[in-house]
Design a protein around this motif. Structure first.
Motif, PDB file in Angstrom:
ATOM      1  N   VAL A 105       0.843  -1.200   0.000  1.00  0.00           N
ATOM      2  CA  VAL A 105       0.000   0.000   0.000  1.00  0.00           C
ATOM      3  C   VAL A 105       0.873   1.242   0.000  1.00  0.00           C
ATOM      4  CG1 VAL A 105      -1.718   1.312   1.292  1.00  0.00           C
ATOM      5  CG2 VAL A 105      -1.945  -1.172   1.098  1.00  0.00           C
ATOM      6  N   THR A 106       1.912   1.250   0.839  1.00  0.00           N
ATOM      7  CA  THR A 106       2.838   2.386   0.870  1.00  0.00           C
ATOM      8  C   THR A 106       3.516   2.556  -0.480  1.00  0.00           C
ATOM      9  OG1 THR A 106       3.288   1.865   3.197  1.00  0.00           O
ATOM     10  CG2 THR A 106       4.751   3.431   2.114  1.00  0.00           C
ATOM     11  N   ALA A 107       4.001   1.454  -1.047  1.00  0.00           N
ATOM     12  CA  ALA A 107       4.697   1.521  -2.332  1.00  0.00           C
ATOM     13  C   ALA A 107       3.783   2.055  -3.425  1.00  0.00           C
ATOM     14  CB  ALA A 107       5.235   0.144  -2.701  1.00  0.00           C
ATOM     15  N   ALA A 108       2.540   1.602  -3.452  1.00  0.00           N
ATOM     16  CA  ALA A 108       1.600   2.071  -4.473  1.00  0.00           C
ATOM     17  C   ALA A 108       1.335   3.568  -4.320  1.00  0.00           C
ATOM     18  CB  ALA A 108       0.295   1.285  -4.380  1.00  0.00           C
ATOM     19  N   ASN A 109       1.235   4.030  -3.100  1.00  0.00           N
ATOM     20  CA  ASN A 109       1.030   5.465  -2.864  1.00  0.00           C
ATOM     21  C   ASN A 109       2.213   6.268  -3.386  1.00  0.00           C
ATOM     22  OD1 ASN A 109       1.806   7.769  -0.643  1.00  0.00           O
ATOM     23  ND2 ASN A 109      -0.362   7.839  -1.186  1.00  0.00           N
ATOM     24  N   LEU A 110       3.440   5.828  -3.095  1.00  0.00           N
ATOM     25  CA  LEU A 110       4.624   6.574  -3.515  1.00  0.00           C
ATOM     26  C   LEU A 110       4.822   6.494  -5.022  1.00  0.00           C
ATOM     27  CD1 LEU A 110       7.147   5.768  -0.647  1.00  0.00           C
ATOM     28  CD2 LEU A 110       5.500   7.635  -0.840  1.00  0.00           C
ATOM     29  N   LEU A 175      19.348  12.167   1.627  1.00  0.00           N
ATOM     30  CA  LEU A 175      18.938  10.774   1.477  1.00  0.00           C
ATOM     31  C   LEU A 175      17.669  10.679   0.636  1.00  0.00           C
ATOM     32  CD1 LEU A 175      19.267   7.762   2.201  1.00  0.00           C
ATOM     33  CD2 LEU A 175      17.871   8.206   4.235  1.00  0.00           C
ATOM     34  N   GLY A 176      16.702  11.535   0.931  1.00  0.00           N
ATOM     35  CA  GLY A 176      15.462  11.516   0.177  1.00  0.00           C
ATOM     36  C   GLY A 176      15.680  11.856  -1.284  1.00  0.00           C
ATOM     37  N   GLU A 177      16.554  12.829  -1.564  1.00  0.00           N
ATOM     38  CA  GLU A 177      16.820  13.211  -2.944  1.00  0.00           C
ATOM     39  C   GLU A 177      17.538  12.108  -3.707  1.00  0.00           C
ATOM     40  OE1 GLU A 177      19.006  16.775  -2.349  1.00  0.00           O
ATOM     41  OE2 GLU A 177      17.219  18.055  -2.150  1.00  0.00           O
ATOM     42  N   GLU A 178      18.422  11.374  -3.023  1.00  0.00           N
ATOM     43  CA  GLU A 178      19.129  10.290  -3.687  1.00  0.00           C
ATOM     44  C   GLU A 178      18.225   9.092  -3.953  1.00  0.00           C
ATOM     45  OE1 GLU A 178      22.729   9.112  -1.790  1.00  0.00           O
ATOM     46  OE2 GLU A 178      23.673  11.089  -1.959  1.00  0.00           O
ATOM     47  N   LYS A 179      17.253   8.877  -3.068  1.00  0.00           N
ATOM     48  CA  LYS A 179      16.429   7.676  -3.168  1.00  0.00           C
ATOM     49  C   LYS A 179      15.176   7.877  -4.017  1.00  0.00           C
ATOM     50  CE  LYS A 179      18.673   4.633  -0.664  1.00  0.00           C
ATOM     51  NZ  LYS A 179      19.154   3.374  -1.274  1.00  0.00           N
ATOM     52  N   PHE A 180      14.519   9.018  -3.875  1.00  0.00           N
ATOM     53  CA  PHE A 180      13.185   9.184  -4.453  1.00  0.00           C
ATOM     54  C   PHE A 180      13.161  10.309  -5.476  1.00  0.00           C
ATOM     55  CE2 PHE A 180      12.400   7.280  -0.260  1.00  0.00           C
ATOM     56  CZ  PHE A 180      11.616   6.194  -0.637  1.00  0.00           C
ATOM     57  N   ALA A 181      12.492  10.041  -6.589  1.00  0.00           N
ATOM     58  CA  ALA A 181      12.299  11.072  -7.605  1.00  0.00           C
ATOM     59  C   ALA A 181      11.156  12.013  -7.232  1.00  0.00           C
ATOM     60  CB  ALA A 181      12.025  10.426  -8.959  1.00  0.00           C
ATOM     61  N   GLY A 182      10.165  11.482  -6.526  1.00  0.00           N
ATOM     62  CA  GLY A 182       8.997  12.279  -6.149  1.00  0.00           C
ATOM     63  C   GLY A 182       9.054  12.737  -4.706  1.00  0.00           C
ATOM     64  N   GLU A 183       8.095  13.590  -4.359  1.00  0.00           N
ATOM     65  CA  GLU A 183       8.108  14.220  -3.045  1.00  0.00           C
ATOM     66  C   GLU A 183       7.585  13.311  -1.936  1.00  0.00           C
ATOM     67  OE1 GLU A 183       7.298  18.704  -1.312  1.00  0.00           O
ATOM     68  OE2 GLU A 183       6.257  18.036  -3.129  1.00  0.00           O
ATOM     69  N   GLY A 184       6.770  12.307  -2.275  1.00  0.00           N
ATOM     70  CA  GLY A 184       6.132  11.501  -1.249  1.00  0.00           C
ATOM     71  C   GLY A 184       7.119  10.781  -0.352  1.00  0.00           C
ATOM     72  N   GLY A 185       8.059  10.032  -0.933  1.00  0.00           N
ATOM     73  CA  GLY A 185       9.036   9.305  -0.134  1.00  0.00           C
ATOM     74  C   GLY A 185       9.930  10.234   0.657  1.00  0.00           C
ATOM     75  N   ARG A 186      10.285  11.354   0.052  1.00  0.00           N
ATOM     76  CA  ARG A 186      11.115  12.332   0.754  1.00  0.00           C
ATOM     77  C   ARG A 186      10.392  12.871   1.990  1.00  0.00           C
ATOM     78  NH1 ARG A 186      13.180  15.974  -4.461  1.00  0.00           N
ATOM     79  NH2 ARG A 186      14.066  14.222  -5.665  1.00  0.00           N
ATOM     80  N   LEU A 187       9.089  13.100   1.848  1.00  0.00           N
ATOM     81  CA  LEU A 187       8.311  13.623   2.976  1.00  0.00           C
ATOM     82  C   LEU A 187       8.219  12.602   4.116  1.00  0.00           C
ATOM     83  CD1 LEU A 187       5.384  15.466   1.184  1.00  0.00           C
ATOM     84  CD2 LEU A 187       7.125  16.506   2.642  1.00  0.00           C
ATOM     85  N   LEU A 188       8.020  11.329   3.784  1.00  0.00           N
ATOM     86  CA  LEU A 188       7.927  10.327   4.845  1.00  0.00           C
ATOM     87  C   LEU A 188       9.221  10.266   5.637  1.00  0.00           C
ATOM     88  CD1 LEU A 188       6.005   7.374   3.136  1.00  0.00           C
ATOM     89  CD2 LEU A 188       5.091   9.210   4.575  1.00  0.00           C
ATOM     90  N   LEU A 189      10.365  10.244   4.945  1.00  0.00           N
ATOM     91  CA  LEU A 189      11.650  10.185   5.645  1.00  0.00           C
ATOM     92  C   LEU A 189      11.895  11.448   6.463  1.00  0.00           C
ATOM     93  CD1 LEU A 189      13.948   8.672   2.856  1.00  0.00           C
ATOM     94  CD2 LEU A 189      13.097   7.502   4.893  1.00  0.00           C
ATOM     95  N   ALA A 190      11.702  12.615   5.850  1.00  0.00           N
ATOM     96  CA  ALA A 190      12.024  13.871   6.533  1.00  0.00           C
ATOM     97  C   ALA A 190      11.084  14.145   7.697  1.00  0.00           C
ATOM     98  CB  ALA A 190      11.987  15.027   5.540  1.00  0.00           C
TER      99      ALA A 190
END
Length: 535
Positions: A105-110, A175-190
């Motif tokens: 579910v998390t992966a589909a959202n991101l 870390l978020g910029e290196e891992k994720f192209a979109g903002e969703g994953g970056r927001l969860l980490l930050a």
């Protein structure tokens, strides 16, 4: 005379007392407040029909802690509950990053934020599958965690070695910029990194954001059914079942030391309570070393180091009784126990910069809790017991907003800051304020008055930054519960591994005390045998 006196009945003090009782010790716990629990309490003071958690509320670290699990608190009434979603971070444009206990579910959202980000999340989860066990073992054992460190090193080599270590030491923004192209994953980490006092640009914030995100993914952010106080009630009941005692309204003012050894404590009413073997202090390091111990009992370097002790940011919290659910613009936020409110990672950086420069934030980053969503027993059906907290500087040098906040935190300033927080919620949930039935404001001085360990509203017993962790916690060269005074142990969040409701500092202190008594008993037996042979 008890075998041990424990100062403070927060979760660490109660965990320590329980483990000592399990070892056959007679234990007395002395608590300054009129009820036990420290920062793990709940009440109905906001509204009689609503249960509100006074301080802490969500407990992923408790759910992951082998210390808590080993106590079997379910026998004493503790049950956990989770919201449908762990966490949500809505954005002003209606998009919403979601962390769910189902990683798919998390992966589909991101994936909806950027193609490929869902697979990146799966890879982060796979890394946690390999490393999570050793990481938690290292976190919850005394420093240095030799056995768990060996196991962790072996797993790290198989999971990328130095490249992985580098990632965990990165600032969470990078870390978020290196891992994720979109903002969703970056927001969860930050957003998860800011559960501590770590700015998005702080070294190591990436590792903390990863840890909290993966705990949410694997454990959820559970809450005790019926309120945070149920966790405390279970700890107290278990202790009493094993012969221990908890005495409230007994403020300790001094640790009594003779010949370099702690012999007991003295309370505010002048009574002395002796301890045969140990005193365990679930108080902050500055309070223990700067108030409860006379200066002559400590090396001068301890006092010098304490002058550089860094607190985490002050906290400002508001509790609400809502006559309906929160009208989120992003529907995914309605099912989340925890909601992060900031316009993006740049907004988090702006917020952290305001704190660093002594400015009261104008658009505060909020951690918003929907307690009835997480546990339906908290309020009547169709309503919500909610809260939010933000951070503010300990010393306010200016107001980034237009209200002129100074940090006096009189009634007017408290109301102004609470209004500012509600205005922030309104940006993501128009109509929120119309649903407020009652509210309670807990400013930094209020928090400290209710629990002396929450110094100036700091909730983690000292900063989580790298310069005050591991061997540097609480001061350089320590990292363990033992103190310069024999028989005295630091059992609070000021000790390794730090803040969070997981019981590790208390457990580490209890085990050190039991081990020390074993060593002394062995030495005494050896001495008796030597004397017998000489006779």
């Amino acid at each position: 005379m008890p075998d041990a006196v424990v100062i403070g009945s927060g979760p660490n003090g109660l965990v320590a007392a329980n483990l000592l009782a399990d070892a056959g010790w007679q234990v007395t716990v002395l608590e300054a407040q009129d009820e036990p629990g420290g920062a793990v309490r709940s009440d109905r003071a906001v509204h009689p029909e609503y249960v509100s958690d006074t301080f802490s509320a969500f407990y992923p670290l408790a759910a992951a802690s082998p210390v808590i699990a080993g106590l079997g608190l379910e026998k004493y009434g503790l049950r956990w509950s989770n919201a449908p979603h762990v966490l949500a971070h809505p954005l002003p444009d209606g998009r919403c990053a979601v962390l769910d206990r189902d990683r798919e579910v998390t992966a589909a959202n991101l994936e909806g934020f950027a193609p490929g980000d869902g697979q990146t999340w799966r890879e982060l989860c796979a890394g946690w599958d390999r490393l999570g066990g050793p990481v938690l073992d290292a976190l919850f054992t005394p420093f240095p965690p030799v056995r768990s460190a060996v196991a962790l090193a072996a797993r790290v080599r198989g999971a990328g070695g130095l490249r992985l270590v580098r990632e965990l030491l990165l600032p969470v923004r990078r870390l978020g910029e290196e891992k994720f192209a979109g903002e969703g994953g970056r927001l969860l980490l930050a957003g998860n990194a800011l559960h501590a006092d770590l700015a998005p640009e702080a070294a190591g914030s990436g590792g903390f954001g990863w840890l909290m995100s993966m705990l949410g993914q694997s454990q959820g952010f559970p809450v005790p059914v019926g309120g945070a106080g149920v966790l405390t009630e279970a700890l107290v009941a278990r202790l009493r079942d094993r012969g221990g005692s908890v005495h409230c309204g007994r403020r300790v003012t001094e640790v009594v030391v003779r010949g370099g050894r702690a012999l007991g404590v003295r309370t505010a009413d002048g009574e002395s309570v002796r301890a045969k073997d140990a005193v365990l202090a679930d108080v902050t390091a500055p309070q223990l070393y700067g108030e409860l111990l006379a200066p002559e009992h400590l090396p001068s370097r301890v006092h010098e180091d304490l002058r550089r002790f860094a607190w985490d940011f002050a906290t400002f919290k508001v509790d609400w009784a809502l006559n309906g659910t929160v009208p989120w613009t992003a529907p995914e936020a309605a099912g989340a126990g925890t909601v992060h409110l900031a316009d993006g990672v740049d907004a988090l950086t702006r917020f952290a910069a305001q704190l660093a420069t002594g400015q009261a934030p104008d658009r505060p980053f909020l951690l918003f809790g929907q307690m009835t969503t997480a546990d339906p027993t908290r309020s009547p059906a169709g309503t919500e017991s909610a809260w939010a907290y933000t951070h503010v500087p300990h010393e306010i040098r200016g107001d980034a907003g237009d209200g002129g906040l100074t940090g006096r935190w009189d009634k007017g300033e408290q109301e102004m800051m609470a209004d500012r927080m509600e205005e922030q919620v309104e940006r993501y949930a128009p109509g929120f304020r119309s649903r407020i039935r009652a509210r309670r404001i807990l400013a930094p001085p209020t928090l400290q008055a209710a629990d002396a360990n929450l110094h100036g509203g700091a909730i983690n017993g000292g900063t989580a930054a790298l310069h005050q962790q591991l061997v540097f916690r609480p001061v350089p060269g320590t990292g363990r519960p033992e103190t310069p005074v024999r028989g005295l142990y630091l059992a609070s969040a000021s000790a390794h591994p730090g803040g969070g409701v997981h019981g590790a500092p208390g457990a580490n202190a209890a085990r050190a005390a039991v081990r020390a008594r074993g060593v002394l008993n062995t030495a005494a037996v050896t001495a008796q045998r030597v004397l017998a042979r000489r006779r």
